[in-house]
Design an enzyme around this catalytic site. Structure first.
Site, short mmCIF file in Angstrom:
data_model
loop_
_atom_site.label_atom_id
_atom_site.label_comp_id
_atom_site.label_asym_id
_atom_site.label_seq_id
_atom_site.Cartn_x
_atom_site.Cartn_y
_atom_site.Cartn_z
N LYS A 1 -24.84 -12.43 3.95
CA LYS A 1 -25.97 -13.50 4.47
C LYS A 1 -27.20 -13.01 3.67
O LYS A 1 -27.89 -13.81 2.91
CB LYS A 1 -25.99 -13.82 5.31
N HIS B 1 -24.77 -2.94 19.97
CA HIS B 1 -23.54 -3.37 21.03
C HIS B 1 -24.12 -3.58 22.25
O HIS B 1 -24.72 -2.98 22.84
CB HIS B 1 -22.54 -2.42 20.99
#
Length: 107
Positions: free
Chosen positions: A49, A94
């Site tokens: 992206k 995470h």
């Protein structure tokens, strides 16, 4: 951002074949858990992206591999010659069952 449970589920259904679709041989040796696989997936998706093309004809999951320096910091290494001049920074985190990555690409 990728749900770790999603990556784990696809691996349980498809095994090593799934991993070979988005991890290089070196990455399969370095990253061994669903949490780390999700981080790699998120990082490569973020890179695509940042490059402005997404995953597809212009950029494949296997055009680059994620590595770690001596301090554990992730970085991209070009596999495809078309990305050998790529300069980028990547951060992976995470939390709460998700892996998230942010990538900045230098022009």
């Amino acid at each position: 951002m990728v749900k770790i449970e999603r990556i784990e589920g696809v691996f349980k259904r498809n095994g090593e074949l799934f991993l070979r679709r988005f991890l290089s041989e070196n990455e399969r040796l370095l990253f061994k858990t669903p949490q780390s696989w999700a981080g790699v997936w998120a990082a490569k998706e973020a890179l695509s992206k940042a490059l402005g093309c997404g995953i597809g004809a212009e950029f494949s999951f296997l055009d680059v591999e994620l590595r770690k320096n001596e301090r554990g910091q992730p970085f991209f290494h070009a596999i495809s010659p078309k990305f050998e001049k790529l300069k980028s920074s990547v951060s992976i985190s995470h939390d709460g069952g998700f892996a998230i990555a942010v990538v900045a690409v230098e022009p």
